[in-house]
Write a protein that holds these residues in place. Structure first.
Motif, PDB file in Angstrom:
ATOM      1  N   TYR A   1      58.166  41.752  22.142  1.00  0.00           N
ATOM      2  CA  TYR A   1      57.615  41.450  23.315  1.00  0.00           C
ATOM      3  C   TYR A   1      56.726  41.324  23.788  1.00  0.00           C
ATOM      4  O   TYR A   1      55.818  40.861  23.084  1.00  0.00           O
ATOM      5  N   THR A   2      56.415  41.474  25.308  1.00  0.00           N
ATOM      6  CA  THR A   2      55.960  40.531  25.920  1.00  0.00           C
ATOM      7  C   THR A   2      53.721  41.312  25.238  1.00  0.00           C
ATOM      8  O   THR A   2      54.336  42.297  25.251  1.00  0.00           O
ATOM      9  N   VAL A   3      53.341  40.399  25.661  1.00  0.00           N
ATOM     10  CA  VAL A   3      51.783  40.812  25.120  1.00  0.00           C
ATOM     11  C   VAL A   3      51.451  42.169  26.084  1.00  0.00           C
ATOM     12  O   VAL A   3      51.172  43.434  25.755  1.00  0.00           O
ATOM     13  N   GLY A   4      51.979  42.013  27.061  1.00  0.00           N
ATOM     14  CA  GLY A   4      50.839  43.085  28.908  1.00  0.00           C
ATOM     15  C   GLY A   4      51.683  44.209  27.548  1.00  0.00           C
ATOM     16  O   GLY A   4      51.584  45.296  27.862  1.00  0.00           O
ATOM     17  N   GLU A   5      53.141  43.979  27.955  1.00  0.00           N
ATOM     18  CA  GLU A   5      54.158  45.435  27.793  1.00  0.00           C
ATOM     19  C   GLU A   5      53.598  46.093  25.996  1.00  0.00           C
ATOM     20  O   GLU A   5      53.400  46.830  26.366  1.00  0.00           O
ATOM     21  N   GLN A   6      53.461  45.131  25.462  1.00  0.00           N
ATOM     22  CA  GLN A   6      52.654  46.519  24.343  1.00  0.00           C
ATOM     23  C   GLN A   6      51.333  46.876  24.913  1.00  0.00           C
ATOM     24  O   GLN A   6      50.928  47.543  23.698  1.00  0.00           O
TER      25      GLN A   6
ATOM     26  N   GLU B   1      53.026  37.047  28.516  1.00  0.00           N
ATOM     27  CA  GLU B   1      53.644  36.306  27.580  1.00  0.00           C
ATOM     28  C   GLU B   1      54.038  36.827  26.345  1.00  0.00           C
ATOM     29  O   GLU B   1      53.596  37.985  26.046  1.00  0.00           O
ATOM     30  N   TYR B   2      54.672  36.102  25.233  1.00  0.00           N
ATOM     31  CA  TYR B   2      55.114  36.480  23.428  1.00  0.00           C
ATOM     32  C   TYR B   2      53.630  36.265  22.977  1.00  0.00           C
ATOM     33  O   TYR B   2      52.862  35.100  23.064  1.00  0.00           O
ATOM     34  N   PRO B   3      53.281  37.176  21.525  1.00  0.00           N
ATOM     35  CA  PRO B   3      52.555  36.997  20.927  1.00  0.00           C
ATOM     36  C   PRO B   3      52.559  35.778  20.345  1.00  0.00           C
ATOM     37  O   PRO B   3      50.787  34.803  19.794  1.00  0.00           O
ATOM     38  N   HIS B   4      53.232  35.205  20.245  1.00  0.00           N
ATOM     39  CA  HIS B   4      53.339  33.690  19.450  1.00  0.00           C
ATOM     40  C   HIS B   4      53.105  32.731  20.414  1.00  0.00           C
ATOM     41  O   HIS B   4      52.531  32.102  19.681  1.00  0.00           O
ATOM     42  N   GLN B   5      52.358  33.353  21.318  1.00  0.00           N
ATOM     43  CA  GLN B   5      52.260  31.656  22.718  1.00  0.00           C
ATOM     44  C   GLN B   5      50.703  31.507  22.496  1.00  0.00           C
ATOM     45  O   GLN B   5      49.831  30.776  23.315  1.00  0.00           O
ATOM     46  N   PHE B   6      50.273  33.004  21.384  1.00  0.00           N
ATOM     47  CA  PHE B   6      49.201  32.791  22.141  1.00  0.00           C
ATOM     48  C   PHE B   6      48.239  32.706  20.590  1.00  0.00           C
ATOM     49  O   PHE B   6      48.866  31.752  19.743  1.00  0.00           O
TER      50      PHE B   6
ATOM     51  N   PRO C   1      46.480  39.308  13.814  1.00  0.00           N
ATOM     52  CA  PRO C   1      47.045  39.838  15.123  1.00  0.00           C
ATOM     53  C   PRO C   1      48.098  39.431  14.909  1.00  0.00           C
ATOM     54  O   PRO C   1      49.242  39.868  15.645  1.00  0.00           O
ATOM     55  N   LEU C   2      49.004  38.484  13.899  1.00  0.00           N
ATOM     56  CA  LEU C   2      49.929  37.255  14.533  1.00  0.00           C
ATOM     57  C   LEU C   2      51.142  38.892  14.769  1.00  0.00           C
ATOM     58  O   LEU C   2      51.971  39.373  14.503  1.00  0.00           O
ATOM     59  N   SER C   3      50.949  39.416  13.206  1.00  0.00           N
ATOM     60  CA  SER C   3      51.876  40.723  12.549  1.00  0.00           C
ATOM     61  C   SER C   3      52.040  42.035  12.618  1.00  0.00           C
ATOM     62  O   SER C   3      52.521  42.538  13.070  1.00  0.00           O
ATOM     63  N   SER C   4      50.246  42.027  13.024  1.00  0.00           N
ATOM     64  CA  SER C   4      50.809  43.309  14.027  1.00  0.00           C
ATOM     65  C   SER C   4      51.062  43.603  15.350  1.00  0.00           C
ATOM     66  O   SER C   4      50.676  44.562  15.671  1.00  0.00           O
ATOM     67  N   LEU C   5      51.592  42.437  16.375  1.00  0.00           N
ATOM     68  CA  LEU C   5      51.699  42.165  17.627  1.00  0.00           C
ATOM     69  C   LEU C   5      53.440  42.125  17.147  1.00  0.00           C
ATOM     70  O   LEU C   5      53.796  41.589  16.416  1.00  0.00           O
ATOM     71  N   HIS C   6      54.140  42.697  18.281  1.00  0.00           N
ATOM     72  CA  HIS C   6      55.579  42.910  17.714  1.00  0.00           C
ATOM     73  C   HIS C   6      55.993  41.611  18.056  1.00  0.00           C
ATOM     74  O   HIS C   6      55.471  41.188  19.552  1.00  0.00           O
TER      75      HIS C   6
ATOM     76  N   TYR D   1      53.413  45.553  12.790  1.00  0.00           N
ATOM     77  CA  TYR D   1      53.731  45.888  14.446  1.00  0.00           C
ATOM     78  C   TYR D   1      53.911  47.206  13.723  1.00  0.00           C
ATOM     79  O   TYR D   1      53.260  48.051  15.098  1.00  0.00           O
ATOM     80  N   ILE D   2      55.060  47.864  12.806  1.00  0.00           N
ATOM     81  CA  ILE D   2      55.493  49.695  13.041  1.00  0.00           C
ATOM     82  C   ILE D   2      53.920  50.147  12.974  1.00  0.00           C
ATOM     83  O   ILE D   2      53.851  51.400  13.577  1.00  0.00           O
ATOM     84  N   ARG D   3      53.090  49.828  11.907  1.00  0.00           N
ATOM     85  CA  ARG D   3      52.038  50.748  11.613  1.00  0.00           C
ATOM     86  C   ARG D   3      51.240  50.571  12.927  1.00  0.00           C
ATOM     87  O   ARG D   3      50.360  51.158  13.568  1.00  0.00           O
ATOM     88  N   THR D   4      50.965  49.218  13.717  1.00  0.00           N
ATOM     89  CA  THR D   4      50.060  49.162  15.248  1.00  0.00           C
ATOM     90  C   THR D   4      50.992  50.092  16.073  1.00  0.00           C
ATOM     91  O   THR D   4      50.119  51.026  17.094  1.00  0.00           O
TER      92      THR D   4
END
Lengths: 686, 328
Positions: A109-114, A152-157, A101-106, B227-230
């Motif tokens: 951008y904030t988690v909410g935005e994504q 918050e951003y993904p790295h804070q999760f 999940p870390l690399s799959s989230l940008h 994350y691009i794939r996501t």
């Protein structure tokens, strides 16, 4: 009257990649269906094509991959759909979550935005509505304070929180189908239990169809209604979960199930293993992809007519021995040809496989229990200085290992288990510096050069076999290196290396090859051979099988057991997988946040865990048995393991402990004798 | 954050001090005598001694250096008595060649170099990133290969060659533009742009080639991120995937080299300015170097170092804006 179309219907799916070394048929004539509210588990090892399948269904396969066949979602054909139309379906009607999940989230951008950005696209919603949606979804997946966390951003999760956020994202647009590609593989077992529970709850609430892709048969048994076993890009077997686990029809399925170390099986029964390693798709063998590793096929080919008469006579060669070891197979039953199994010779109940004839039992050969221990560890502590921030301030120091003590006797195995960050690997690395306490020397303060003569007694095996072998050295060099350091001549060292290769089940003629020419399992054998070069008395094995495919794990576990018996080795076996640890250990220590919370004899610890954390860990491990999975009570711990940089006061486990009381918040429990073992808990037992 | 900034500014001062010291030292050990240069051809020994004293060259090296440094911040007085000249803050001394304050010389030339640098930067960013991103998105196609071959070709042409070819082709043969002369932006914007067009192009071609290769690489890397794939799995339109998710992370590494390149160019592009006859800092530096005009060389060196160090700081601060994981 026509029956309504299934939610997902895949027919004759094929995926072909063109690589510079030839074309690869990654998925071949695959078909399956998923109904709303049901879960299909797709199981397979690396290269089995399970992930490629899921990506092809989503239309997310690599550019240049050729997809043939048909994928229908609620009656709509997806293959051949223009990218623009497909994008309207993706995220809206079917969604996907990924392994990491870390690399799959940008990260930017904030988690909410994504979570909400595709809600805006699919529903043409405004910013404010999308933000509300994100907060709602975060709440629904069980993230506390969703309104704040959305900013918050993904790295804070934490890891588990991130996967929850991924799930929130996937479900934001109310899709009908959720494809989960190894969603819990990167997570700790207690967090995995939480995530699986969450997916199951959301599935029930929303009537989701779920495709759960995993290599873990336990996970499949826990969640799946139907199971598809893939091998070499094809379906090996497809059946309802109960039937498949109770009576696997394909030799591969049975092999997988049998070779799996399990929490709920006796471990004096030898662990059968599937020989060889998963096939290369570059040069597929004609016919059944599993044939080269299949004992049934081998028996049929080698034994000619006799092979076919399995029910009457003994099987061929080694296989026959193993078959006689295997109990259980109802000898009189005819080979059942279940429609789901893609095998010409389905299992006659018991598939012969190579297995050691009897399990070595070095504990029995040990002389008197009062012999001085090989290794005595007292109050081992490792404190890492806090990270220096860019402003030059140091954060609080991290006590990675905090007062660990144990004894290990010659020829014994101590299993060290715990979740990530519990300090088990750090402990192992510190041990490499320590040995020879038989003579009572404290070597934790010896200089490097004074330590060298002792080093030959203690060696280490690492997790990732390929990255821990120097790619530019030959196997001969790799294995004989420790000998050259000890002053051996090159010729002697080379001869010894060849012997070691033979001992560890490698072909000595391959001595001048390079590590990349070996498969993962073989590379780990090289790692083991290297560790044995100096005839050590103790080997520290740090997650030696967790990077390997399930079918190869058993081979390595068996090898390590055999070597222990033959060479009288002692192991410290570090792993996160409780089933594997149970398999190999005599004694087990459970670690949490740098401390041992429970240590004792394997049998009693697994059968009657005293520490609430041990109980939760054991209950979180999924069993490869759907019936047992439904029966068992499950303790799902809340939250993630806390950071070792800021351990909770008192008993470090108390924030997650179901039994925590006032004293746990303030007073740190010490290891005390309870039910024939040592437990660090104020309220051990029930 | 404030603390971080203070630390960085302190480091910046340290770097500049070190550079000033090294440059000072180099001139001290050089065989040419600045006093002789300042004194002129017909110079009697007495007069030479006077000049020496006037310039402070009779004092020990460290004292000269300290004097020079304090002058930058407080100004200083050169010479004594009736010849005393007040050199105001920020004092970098006077040119030996034409006795003008170095600071004024620099400020006089800076707009030219800055015009050249910024204009070229805009051009090379458009060309380079455009080509790089296009190639990345069409990886392994004919477009990609053509663009990359073009980039290698452009990168391998020395800037003096392209400059001369441009002058020859555009000005001499086609007669499209006049031979460049510098026009001030505020007075004559069109003339400014028209005259700088060729130098911009010459400079930008070289940089664009490097940027195309860099941005292709980092963009390919960014587009391969999970994350691009996501984003695609969420059904985001491909354009949004590329622009919002890919470009922002793909361009982050470009920022670093851009900061360095722009900082470096602000203090003058010697070759380009010389060929196109632009009175920029690069030409000032070259002239000062050949005539051993120590105060000017020192001034230009310090200014160049200042630009590079500041550009680096700005880049690092921008990183924190772009990437939320970076916190100071």
């Amino acid at each position: 009257m026509t029956t309504p179309a299934p939610l997902l219907e895949v027919r004759d799916l094929g995926v072909t990649f063109t690589t510079p070394r030839g074309s690869v048929r990654a998925v071949d004539s695959l078909g399956f269906t998923v109904e709303a509210g049901r879960t299909l588990g797709i199981v397979g090892e690396s290269g089995s094509g399970k992930s490629v399948t899921s990506l092809a269904v989503m239309g997310l396969h690599r550019a240049g991959a050729e997809v043939s066949g048909s994928v229908r979602l609620a009656g709509q054909e997806l293959t051949g759909l223009p990218e623009k139309e497909l994008a309207k379906v993706r995220g809206r009607k079917m969604a996907m979550i990924f392994q990491d999940p870390l690399s799959s989230l940008h990260p930017y951008y904030t988690v909410g935005e994504q979570i909400a950005e595709h809600f805006r696209v699919h529903f043409r919603a405004g910013r404010a509505a999308a933000r509300r949606r994100a907060v709602d979804m975060l709440g629904e997946v069980g993230i506390p304070e969703p309104a704040r966390r959305a900013g918050e951003y993904p790295h804070q999760f934490s890891g588990g929180m991130r996967q929850r956020a991924m799930i929130a994202m996937a479900l934001a647009c109310e899709p009908d189908l959720l494809i989960a590609d190894e969603p819990t593989t990167a997570l700790d077992v207690t967090v995995q239990a939480q995530i699986l529970e969450l997916i199951a709850r959301l599935q029930q609430e929303r009537g989701l169809g779920v495709v759960m892709i995993t290599h873990d048969l336990g996970v499949v048994a826990r969640v799946a209604h139907e199971v598809l076993v893939m091998y070499g890009g094809r379906a090996a077997e497809q059946a309802p979960a109960d039937a498949l686990f109770a009576d696997p029809a394909h030799p591969y399925t049975r092999g997988l199930l049998d070779s799996l170390p399990r929490l709920d099986s006796a471990d004096d029964v030898p662990l059968p293993s599937i020989p060889g390693s998963p096939p290369s798709l570059l040069h597929p063998a004609p016919g059944c992809a599993f044939a080269p590793r299949c004992a049934v096929a081998a028996a049929a080919a080698g034994g000619g007519r006799r092979g076919r008469g399995r029910r009457r006579g003994p099987l061929h060669g080694r296989a026959a021995r193993a078959a006689s070891v295997r109990l259980g197979g109802p000898a009189g039953r005819l080979p059942l040809r279940r429609p789901g199994a893609r095998c010409r010779r389905p299992c006659p109940g018991g598939v012969p496989m190579t297995a050691p004839a009897t399990r070595p039992n070095p504990a029995a050969e040990r002389e008197g229990p009062q012999a001085a221990p090989l290794l005595r560890v007292r109050d081992l502590t490792m404190t890492f200085p806090g990270k220096r921030s860019l402003t030059g301030r140091r954060s609080a120091p991290v006590r990675a290992v905090d007062g660990v003590s144990f004894d290990l006797e010659a020829g014994q195995t101590l299993g060290l288990v715990g979740e990530s960050g519990c300090g088990k690997s750090t402990t192992g690395r510190m041990l490499v510096r320590l040995l020879e306490p038989t003579s009572g020397r404290d070597i934790s303060r010896l200089s490097q050069s004074a330590l060298r003569p002792l080093r030959r007694n203690i060696q280490m095996v690492f997790q990732d076999p390929h990255s821990s072998l120097n790619p530019r050295q030959t196997v001969a060099r790799i294995i004989s290196d420790p000998l050259l350091v000890q002053g051996w001549s090159a010729a002697d060292a080379r001869r010894r290396a060849a012997e070691l290769m033979e001992l560890t089940g490698l072909i000595p003629e391959h001595i001048d090859r390079y590590p990349h020419e070996f498969s993962g399992g073989q590379a780990q054998r090289i790692g083991i051979a290297r560790s044995l070069a100096t005839s050590p008395r103790l080997v520290i094995a740090d997650e030696p099988v967790s990077a390997l495919d399930v079918s190869v794990q058993a081979q390595i576990v068996n090898l390590m057991e055999r070597l222990r018996a033959e060479l009288g080795l002692a192991y410290v076996f570090i792993a996160h997988d409780l089933s594997v640890v149970k398999r190999v250990s005599d004694r087990v220590a459970v670690m949490y946040l740098g401390r041992i919370v429970e240590i004792g004899d394997k049998k009693s610890l697994y059968e009657n865990p005293q520490h609430p954390y041990t109980r939760a860990l054991l209950s979180a491990v999924p069993l490869p048995d759907p019936a047992a999975e439904r029966r068992r009570e499950r303790i799902v711990l809340l939250g993630d393991p806390p950071s070792p940089a800021a351990p909770p006061p008192g008993c470090t486990f108390h924030p997650r402990c179901p039994k925590a009381q006032e004293i746990c918040r303030t007073e740190r429990p010490l290891l005390r004798l309870a039910a024939s073992r040592e437990v660090a808990c104020h309220f051990p037992g029930d | 954050m404030i603390l971080y900034l203070l630390r960085r500014l302190l480091a910046l001062a340290g770097v500049l001090l070190a550079i000033a010291a090294v440059t000072f030292l180099i001139f001290y050990v050089l065989p040419t005598d600045p006093a002789a240069a300042a004194c002129g051809k017909t110079c009697s020994p007495e007069r030479l001694a006077d000049v020496r004293a006037y310039l402070g060259l009779d004092k020990p090296l460290w004292e000269q250096f300290a004097h020079f440094l304090t002058g930058i911040f407080t100004g200083r007085t050169l010479g004594t008595g009736q010849y005393a000249v007040q050199c105001d803050f920020p004092c970098l001394g006077y040119s030996y060649e034409n006795s003008l304050p170095v600071w004024d010389l620099l400020m006089d030339r800076l707009p030219v170099s800055a015009s050249l640098a910024f204009g070229a930067a805009v051009l090379w960013l458009i060309l380079g990133l455009g080509a790089g991103v296009t190639a990345a998105l069409r990886k392994d196609t004919a477009t990609d290969k053509a663009l990359m071959v073009g980039a290698v070709a452009a990168a391998s042409l020395p800037v003096y060659f392209t400059s001369v070819m441009l002058i020859y082709g555009v000005i001499r043969i086609a007669g499209l533009l006049p031979y460049p002369s510098y026009h001030e932006l505020t007075a004559d914007p069109l003339g400014w742009a028209g005259n700088l067009l060729l130098p911009w192009t010459a400079l930008a071609l070289l940089y664009a080639a490097m940027y195309a290769r860099q941005s292709r690489g980092s963009m390919i890397e960014a587009m391969a991120e999970p994350y691009i794939r996501t984003a695609r799995a969420k059904g985001m339109p491909e354009r949004t995937v590329v622009v919002k998710h890919g470009l922002r992370s793909g361009m982050t590494p470009i920022l670093t080299i851009f900061g360095m390149d722009l900082g470096g160019l602000l203090a003058g592009a010697v070759i380009t300015e010389s060929i196109f006859g632009l009175p920029g800092i690069g030409r000032l530096f070259y002239g000062a170097l050949v005539s051993s005009d120590q105060p000017v060389v020192l001034g230009v060196t310090l200014l160049a170092a200042f630009f590079i160090v500041v550009a680096n700081l700005v880049v690092d601060l921008l990183y924190a804006v772009i990437d939320p994981r970076v916190r100071y």
